[in-house]
Write an enzyme that holds these catalytic residues in place. Structure first.
Site, PDB file in Angstrom:
ATOM      1  N   HIS A  64     120.087  40.959 -26.524  1.00 58.08           N
ATOM      2  CA  HIS A  64     119.984  39.914 -25.503  1.00 58.08           C
ATOM      3  C   HIS A  64     118.669  39.167 -25.511  1.00 58.08           C
ATOM      4  O   HIS A  64     118.472  38.275 -24.688  1.00 58.08           O
ATOM      5  CB  HIS A  64     120.165  40.511 -24.103  1.00 58.08           C
ATOM      6  CG  HIS A  64     121.588  40.791 -23.744  1.00 58.08           C
ATOM      7  ND1 HIS A  64     122.392  39.854 -23.149  1.00 58.08           N
ATOM      8  CD2 HIS A  64     122.344  41.881 -23.915  1.00 58.08           C
ATOM      9  CE1 HIS A  64     123.589  40.373 -22.955  1.00 58.08           C
ATOM     10  NE2 HIS A  64     123.587  41.609 -23.415  1.00 58.08           N
ATOM     11  N   LYS A 121     117.751  30.537 -11.220  1.00 55.03           N
ATOM     12  CA  LYS A 121     117.734  31.578 -12.237  1.00 55.03           C
ATOM     13  C   LYS A 121     116.512  32.446 -11.963  1.00 55.03           C
ATOM     14  O   LYS A 121     115.683  32.091 -11.118  1.00 55.03           O
ATOM     15  CB  LYS A 121     117.646  30.977 -13.642  1.00 55.03           C
ATOM     16  CG  LYS A 121     116.552  29.901 -13.765  1.00 55.03           C
ATOM     17  CD  LYS A 121     116.543  29.212 -15.123  1.00 55.03           C
ATOM     18  CE  LYS A 121     117.695  28.261 -15.338  1.00 55.03           C
ATOM     19  NZ  LYS A 121     118.662  28.700 -16.331  1.00 55.03           N
ATOM     20  N   ARG A 122     116.378  33.596 -12.628  1.00 56.25           N
ATOM     21  CA  ARG A 122     115.179  34.397 -12.442  1.00 56.25           C
ATOM     22  C   ARG A 122     113.941  33.569 -12.757  1.00 56.25           C
ATOM     23  O   ARG A 122     113.994  32.640 -13.587  1.00 56.25           O
ATOM     24  CB  ARG A 122     115.230  35.642 -13.337  1.00 56.25           C
ATOM     25  CG  ARG A 122     116.113  36.736 -12.791  1.00 56.25           C
ATOM     26  CD  ARG A 122     115.749  37.158 -11.396  1.00 56.25           C
ATOM     27  NE  ARG A 122     114.537  37.953 -11.399  1.00 56.25           N
ATOM     28  CZ  ARG A 122     114.498  39.272 -11.409  1.00 56.25           C
ATOM     29  NH1 ARG A 122     115.636  39.969 -11.374  1.00 56.25           N
ATOM     30  NH2 ARG A 122     113.358  39.916 -11.422  1.00 56.25           N
ATOM     31  N   LYS A 172     111.409  30.222 -18.754  1.00 56.54           N
ATOM     32  CA  LYS A 172     112.430  29.363 -18.144  1.00 56.54           C
ATOM     33  C   LYS A 172     111.816  28.082 -17.573  1.00 56.54           C
ATOM     34  O   LYS A 172     112.506  27.131 -17.253  1.00 56.54           O
ATOM     35  CB  LYS A 172     113.189  30.130 -17.065  1.00 56.54           C
ATOM     36  CG  LYS A 172     114.047  31.282 -17.623  1.00 56.54           C
ATOM     37  CD  LYS A 172     114.766  32.005 -16.510  1.00 56.54           C
ATOM     38  CE  LYS A 172     115.601  33.196 -16.970  1.00 56.54           C
ATOM     39  NZ  LYS A 172     116.953  32.818 -17.448  1.00 56.54           N
ATOM     40  N   THR A 192     123.858  31.674 -18.958  1.00 58.99           N
ATOM     41  CA  THR A 192     125.248  31.582 -18.530  1.00 58.99           C
ATOM     42  C   THR A 192     125.379  30.647 -17.328  1.00 58.99           C
ATOM     43  O   THR A 192     126.446  30.098 -17.103  1.00 58.99           O
ATOM     44  CB  THR A 192     125.826  32.966 -18.149  1.00 58.99           C
ATOM     45  OG1 THR A 192     124.903  33.638 -17.295  1.00 58.99           O
ATOM     46  CG2 THR A 192     126.102  33.801 -19.391  1.00 58.99           C
ATOM     47  N   LYS A 206     128.305  27.751 -15.985  1.00 54.74           N
ATOM     48  CA  LYS A 206     128.882  27.629 -14.638  1.00 54.74           C
ATOM     49  C   LYS A 206     128.682  26.209 -14.093  1.00 54.74           C
ATOM     50  O   LYS A 206     129.592  25.619 -13.506  1.00 54.74           O
ATOM     51  CB  LYS A 206     128.209  28.618 -13.681  1.00 54.74           C
ATOM     52  CG  LYS A 206     128.292  30.080 -14.086  1.00 54.74           C
ATOM     53  CD  LYS A 206     127.338  30.927 -13.212  1.00 54.74           C
ATOM     54  CE  LYS A 206     127.082  32.298 -13.781  1.00 54.74           C
ATOM     55  NZ  LYS A 206     125.879  32.950 -13.189  1.00 54.74           N
TER      56      LYS A 206
HETATM   57  C1  LIG Z   1     124.709  33.352 -13.709  1.00 56.46           C
HETATM   58  C2  LIG Z   1     123.642  33.994 -12.925  1.00 56.46           C
HETATM   59  C3  LIG Z   1     122.409  34.263 -13.516  1.00 56.46           C
HETATM   60  C4  LIG Z   1     122.065  33.839 -14.925  1.00 56.46           C
HETATM   61  O1  LIG Z   1     121.433  32.595 -14.866  1.00 56.46           O
HETATM   62  P1  LIG Z   1     120.696  31.944 -16.133  1.00 56.46           P
HETATM   63  O2  LIG Z   1     120.328  30.598 -15.659  1.00 56.46           O
HETATM   64  O3  LIG Z   1     121.691  31.915 -17.242  1.00 56.46           O
HETATM   65  O4  LIG Z   1     119.520  32.807 -16.418  1.00 56.46           O
HETATM   66  C5  LIG Z   1     121.438  34.866 -12.737  1.00 56.46           C
HETATM   67  N1  LIG Z   1     121.657  35.210 -11.464  1.00 56.46           N
HETATM   68  C6  LIG Z   1     122.828  34.959 -10.857  1.00 56.46           C
HETATM   69  C7  LIG Z   1     123.010  35.332  -9.420  1.00 56.46           C
HETATM   70  C8  LIG Z   1     123.865  34.352 -11.569  1.00 56.46           C
HETATM   71  O5  LIG Z   1     125.038  34.119 -10.962  1.00 56.46           O
END
Ligand SMILES: *Cc1c(COP(=O)(O)O)cnc(C)c1O
Length: 863
Positions: free
Chosen positions: A401, A593-594, A599, A701, A705
């Site tokens: 990952h 995101k985190r 990022k 991911t 979405k």
């Molecule tokens: C999808 C999702 C992530 C992943 O987000 P990235 O932008 O791909 O790092 C992190 N936290 C939550 C709550 C999510 O639904």
């Protein structure tokens, strides 16, 4: 199902010359008679009427929850709804397990230290085709389904993308009827709850099951006992052979909790089995009898500590003994569970074990399962080393990952000596055979290559490289997006790839369209039902039909109305959570995101400062009104990440209250970002910020979405962004910044961020602004750490190098937003072309290239 979409997507990406013929189609499209649906036509086969469901809910309120319709709290109503749907779920679960035992075909065991499930009620209702009926039943009882479902705490047993991926994968496994089990840890506390106090993150415990979790079932009949610590003795057997006997210091009890995961239309139920640690009774008694009541309590507390908390580090290794214990604990429990199930049918004859079982390792966290399975087979089941090794090699597959060096797990050898002495011996043996076998044969006498590939890293503190152990053992190693898999092969493990070129493959991540479209965006789902028919949640490629309407103005209007309604709902949520007023007609620009430097939330922040400066400098300037929305948790020990959260809040506070700019920009930081909040935010986004430094985001991911829900990506050519714009058309998104190659070149030439600072006056001005007290009155320098990291700190993630290009991408976005028809067209095409990013496709790729398992139709009518 390696989809060949290139021909199909070109049709929609040839931009202006597309003739979709859509204008000739009436937008009222095919109105299905959903409302008059008779019971036989319910897709899940559950025929109960609204009236009957209403009675069941009241019945459970009385008999399962022990309250009355007059007294019941919202929580009690929610529990009664869950009890009602569990009637269907448990029946289906029994049928699924009966079927799988009958067929005894190969099953996949998905081992993951994290499962970020979120809430289950709405998702399960949608998958069972019960949502509308339960909504009506609750309405008849004077209750609002949204309010009732809002009572459910999130199951936040994961940090972010990796844990959410595992959750999407079990949803797809259940939907596609693959024999499967998810294995993980039953953390008592999930990811911390984030509060914002005076702009700063404060962590609070998340006790998600304080009042019980009505979805989970304890399975005392499947408890496992797991040894740990102690020493290894060499014994001579009567025949003269030497054998190793492990005398563990402790035995920990693993108690399984099962959470049924409901496939779409109730197809099959996959179990998520989470292990809780407890002290073993026997041990406690010994100490009690010796009069050591306090010692016994300590022993109990340390056993229970193992599953107490989820480590809140996202993509950095936490070098903690407890973390290694957690990993070993859940792997050891899971493997014993797999062996028990196998032995019921095959009586300790391991000839068919590999044909019946595949174990997928979600990152290196469960890699200790490899020496544990060797140990179980060799030491406890009497299988020879060579036979056991051959079984183990066929049984494991590993998903990488991350390329971030600080996230590639290594454990000090001394920790293994203390906790897992026998496993350490087994790892040494695997390593010895590998280095003196395959490596020596390929590169005779090359000690440098042996040192590089060894599972053991030499040095003052010798360490075990878990990724090497995983690669050496596994039948397949995959990355999570095309670009990432290429880098895994070429940059991370080049020699391993030379040894075994066919071991490496790609499985691009995906997300479940059930949760991330059907359940969270009912308005858009309804449009898809009209244009694509009702099977699109199972065959996401069907969504492509909507692209035919991309130029249809009436359809564009409907699409944008759905978006506006979602934005209004988010605006209400924002008001509730932050008291900030935002305009739903402004452009919603979202980064959730985190929080991590790679990022680059701080790149986004620099742009906001840039825009604010422009507005202050030109009071007449009219721009597209924009709302910048952030959500992010920072690892508690990651101080720069926490400073960035503070900076976003401080800048937001100033901007949101500055009347000179006439509400043209707003900055919102939504606290406690998590799955249930994502479900409100993502459907409301116009712009999806995916701005990682190229080469650092393995896949992402949330990018998928957002696109599914009709946001346009403003992003770098990194991770799955590359594949997203390949499907949706680069001209329908805003791509900027250095490519992976350019990042590598710039770094090897020697990157100097000061050059960008000195040559770009706008950039210099916003960075210098951080040193003032403009955003932190009376506290100059409170935001300086960010500037320091970008200059003195060397700007490891090339924020300054990408700044100018990022500004331009934003300008293109504003330009397009002014033309709402053109925007709608691009948004429709983005949403319509995301078929590839269903996690069903990912799972099918794993099935074809890694797992070799078969889908099974559940035998119904079994009780
Ligand atoms: C999808 C999702 C992530 C992943 O987000 P990235 O932008 O791909 O790092 C992190 N936290 C939550 C709550 C999510 O639904």
């Amino acid at each position: 199902m390696a989809t060949n979409n290139s021909a199909k997507f070109r049709k929609h990406t040839a931009s202006k010359n597309v003739s979709t013929g859509a204008n000739t189609v009436k937008t009222a499209v095919v109105k299905e008679e959903v409302k008059t649906q008779d019971s036989a036509s319910f897709a899940s086969g559950i025929t109960m009427s609204v009236e009957e469901l209403k009675d069941r809910i009241v019945h459970h309120l009385h008999t399962s929850i022990g309250t009355s319709t007059q007294k019941a709290s919202k929580l009690a109503w929610w529990q009664a709804v869950v009890a009602t749907i569990n009637e269907f779920i448990f029946e289906r679960l029994t049928q699924t397990q009966y079927t799988n035992a009958q067929k005894d075909s190969r099953a996949v065991h998905y081992l993951s230290a994290e499962f970020l499930m979120g809430r289950l009620t709405v998702n399960n209702l949608c998958n069972l085709d019960l949502y509308e009926r339960i909504k009506d039943a609750l309405a008849a009882l004077g209750k609002d389904i949204n309010e009732i479902c809002d009572e459910e705490p999130d199951m936040a047993l994961g940090n972010g993308g990796l844990g959410r991926l595992a959750a999407c994968f079990i949803d797809s496994l259940a939907t596609l009827n693959y024999p499967s089990v998810g294995y993980g840890i039953h953390y008592e506390n999930g990811l911390f709850r984030q509060e914002i106090r005076e702009g700063r993150q404060v962590e609070r415990p998340d006790s998600w099951r304080e009042y019980g979790c009505p979805w989970e079932v304890c399975r005392p009949e499947s408890v496992q006992n797991v040894p740990i610590g102690g020493y290894v003795e060499e014994q001579q057997a009567p025949d003269g052979a030497m054998r190793k006997v492990w005398h563990p210091a402790h035995v920990i009890k693993g108690v399984p909790w099962d959470i049924p995961v409901v496939g779409f239309r109730g197809s099959s139920i996959t179990v998520l089995r989470l292990w809780e640690s407890r002290a073993t009774e026997s041990f406690n008694w010994d100490v009690f009898n010796a009069g050591g009541y306090v010692d016994a309590q300590e022993e109990k507390a340390s056993a229970e500590a193992i599953s107490k908390v989820l480590y809140p580090n996202d993509s950095t290794e936490a070098g903690k003994m407890l973390r290694l214990t957690q990993q070993y604990f859940f792997c050891a429990c899971s493997l014993r569970d797999i062996l028990r199930r196998y032995n019921r049918a095959h009586h300790h004859d391991y000839g068919k074990f590999a044909a019946k079982n595949i174990v997928q390792l979600n990152d290196t966290h469960p890699v200790v399962a490899i020496p544990e399975l060797m140990r179980l087979l060799v030491d406890e089941e009497g299988v020879s080393w060579d036979v056991a090794w051959s079984i183990v090699q066929q049984c494991f597959a590993y998903t990488n990952h991350t390329l971030l060096p600080e996230a590639l797990e290594k454990w000090p050898v001394y920790l293994f000596e203390r906790l897992l002495p026998r496993h350490l011996e087994i790892i040494y043996e695997i390593n010895y055979r590998f280095l003196n076998g395959e490596v020596e044969a390929r590169w005779p006498g090359r000690d440098d290559i042996k040192a590089k590939l060894s599972i053991i890293e030499e040095g003052p503190c010798r360490q075990i490289r878990m990724a090497h152990l995983a690669v050496i053992t596994s039948s397949r190693v995959n990355g999570v997006a095309a670009i990432h898999s290429k880098l895994v092969k070429e940059n991370l493990f080049p020699e391993f790839a030379q040894l075994w070129p066919n071991k490496f493959c790609n499985v691009t991540n995906g997300v479940t369209p059930r949760r991330w479209l059907l359940a969270c965006n009912k308005g858009l789902a309804e449009l898809y039902n009209e244009v694509s028919g009702k099977d699109w949640p199972l065959k996401l490629e069907l969504c492509r039909k909507m692209a035919d309407y991309a130029d249809d103005e009436a359809f564009q209007k409907r699409f944008m109305q759905v978006k506006l309604a979602n934005k209004e709902a988010l605006a209400t949520k924002i008001k509730q959570l932050t008291s900030i007023d935002v305009n739903p007609r402004s452009m919603f620009d979202v980064q959730v995101k985190r929080l991590h430097e790679y990022k680059r939330q701080h790149l986004n922040l620099l742009y906001i400062l840039y825009l604010y400066r422009q507005l202050l400098a030109n009071p007449q300037l009219k721009i597209v009104p924009q709302t910048f929305i952030f959500g992010a948790k920072a690892a508690p020990a990651y101080s720069l990440a926490k400073d960035i959260i503070y900076a976003i809040n401080a800048v937001g506070e100033r901007i949101n209250n500055d009347h000179r700019i006439a509400n043209q920009i707003k900055v919102v930081f939504l606290p406690n970002y998590r799955v249930s909040l994502a479900e409100v935010i993502i459907p409301a986004a116009d712009i999806s910020e995916q701005i990682s430094t190229a080469g650092y985001e393995a896949s992402g991911t949330s990018n998928m979405k957002f696109s599914m829900n009709g946001a346009l990506t403003l992003g770098t050519m990194d991770g799955a962004n590359i594949e997203i714009v390949e499907e949706a058309g680069v001209e329908n998104n805003f791509i900027f910044g250095l490519s992976v190659q350019e990042v590598q070149d710039l770094k090897s030439r020697g990157y100097n961020s000061w050059d960008y600072y000195n040559s770009n006056p706008d950039l210099k001005a916003v960075l210098d602004w951080l040193d003032t007290d403009y955003f932190t009155p009376n506290n100059p320098g409170a935001l300086s750490s960010i500037k320091r990291s970008l200059l003195d700190g060397g700007d490891p993630f090339l924020v300054l190098a990408d700044f100018a290009s990022y500004v331009q991408a934003h300008e293109r976005a504003q330009e397009l937003y002014k033309d709402q028809k053109a925007w709608a067209r691009a948004a429709i095409i983005n949403s319509a072309t995301m078929g590839k990013f269903s996690s069903d496709r990912s799972i099918q790729d794993y099935v074809n290239n890694v797992w070799n398992i078969k889908s099974i139709d559940v035998i119904t009518g079994v009780k």
